[in-house]
Structures are given as structure tokens and as C-alpha cells.
Design a protein around this motif. Structure first.
Motif: not given
Length: 202
Positions: A7-8, A11, A13, A15, A28, A30, A111, A113
Motif C-alpha cells: 500500500v505504501f 500510493s 502520492d 509518502l 515511497n 512516488r 503525504v 502531492r
């Protein structure tokens, strides 16, 4: 890879798990892409590495305040935030914070973005609104000037007549044009989205 790690990493976004001292415990994939780093390159780095230099000094103070009273801070909490990429370029960002308790102690989940496209769209809307305001001002001045010219023409024509009845008709017409000009001026000075017709129907 366990479910939570998946899940991490999955994502959409960026993290970041940040330790109380300001070190990034884990980022992560991303987050790496957002900031221009390869996978794992951010792990162990200082969080200030991702913040434009003009903000780093005040950020340290904000981080200490947050640690004294950790809480969830939602995305877009009215703050103008920016991220710093590895190549030195910046991007506007929304950042959500949430305190967590991991196996090694407390950490803060950040988080991140990238809101570059949203900011660009907002700017386009603002530019369009400014253009509309300029156009409305131009229309107002043109209408105002045209009505003034018509009123002046009635006045000039009336001065050249000797017939009292025709003079009265031209004066009435001039008064009507002046009334139209006053209504137009009043409308322009108010919110055109809501107009109380009773104010103008009398």
C-alpha cells in the motif's frame, strides 16, 4: 513484501515517514519521482533537503512546534507550500501530516502531492476573470459615453427649435436618456449577479 508495504509503495502520492529529528526513515517510489531521486535514495536524508532554502530556517521551528502537539493536518490547509527537486527546480505542493507510532518509535507520515496543474488551471481562471473585468469596464465606458453624446445631441437640437411643443418633447427624450445613464451607472456599481428590480422599476 507485506500488504502495508505494498500500500505504501502503490500510493499515487509521495509518502515520507519522517523521524522526530527530521530524518526521512522511508520514502515511497512516488516521492522519489516527485523530487527527482532514485528509489531508496531519500532514506536517511534530512527532510530539509526537499524544502527550498528560503523556507528551511522557519521549517525547523514549525517542525518542533508540530512535535510538541502532533495532529492530523489535512491537504490544502491554507498554506502555500513548495517542494525542492534534486535538480534545484521547485513545484507547488499540498502536504498532509499525520502522526504515527511505528516499531522504532513515533514518526510523521507526510503525504506530498504535486499541484502544478491545479495551480495552472487556477491561474487560467484568474486571467479569464481579469479579462472579463477589463471588458466590462470598456463596455461601461462606451455605453456611458454614447448616452452622454445622445443627451448632448437632444440638447443642441432643442436649442435650435422655437416650437415649445417640440422643445418639450426633446427635453423629455433627454431626461429619459439621462435616466438610462443613471440606471446604467447604478447597475455597474453593484453586483450584477443579483439585481433588485424594484429599485429600478419605480
Amino acid at each position: 513484501m507485506d500488504f502495508y508495504r505494498q500500500v505504501f509503495e502503490a500510493s499515487p502520492d509521495g509518502l515520507l515517514l519522517v523521524e522526530p529529528g527530521g530524518r526521512i526513515a522511508r520514502a515511497n517510489g512516488r516521492a522519489g519521482l516527485l523530487f527527482g531521486y532514485s528509489p531508496g535514495e531519500l532514506d536517511g536524508k534530512a527532510l530539509e533537503l526537499l524544502i527550498p532554502q528560503r523556507f528551511t530556517h522557519q521549517h525547523a521551528g514549525h517542525r518542533q512546534q508540530y512535535l510538541h502537539a502532533p495532529r492530523v493536518r489535512a491537504m490544502g490547509a491554507g498554506l502555500a507550500l513548495y517542494g525542492l527537486r534534486k535538480d534545484g527546480s521547485e513545484f507547488p505542493a499540498d502536504i498532509m501530516l499525520s502522526p504515527l507510532h511505528g516499531a522504532q518509535g513515533p514518526v510523521t507520515l507526510c503525504v506530498v502531492r504535486d499541484i502544478t496543474e491545479r495551480k495552472r488551471a487556477e491561474q487560467l481562471v484568474l486571467d479569464a476573470l481579469r479579462e472579463k473585468e477589463v471588458l466590462l469596464k470598456e463596455i461601461h465606458h462606451r455605453v456611458k459615453n454614447n448616452l452622454a453624446v445622445i443627451s448632448s445631441l437632444f440638447s443642441l437640437q432643442s436649442a435650435q427649435l422655437h416650437d415649445a411643443r417640440m422643445q418639450a418633447i426633446l427635453r423629455q427624450s433627454q431626461d429619459r436618456v439621462r435616466s438610462m445613464a443613471m440606471v446604467q451607472e447604478s447597475l455597474y456599481s453593484h453586483n450584477l449577479a443579483v439585481v433588485d428590480f424594484a429599485d429600478y422599476a419605480a
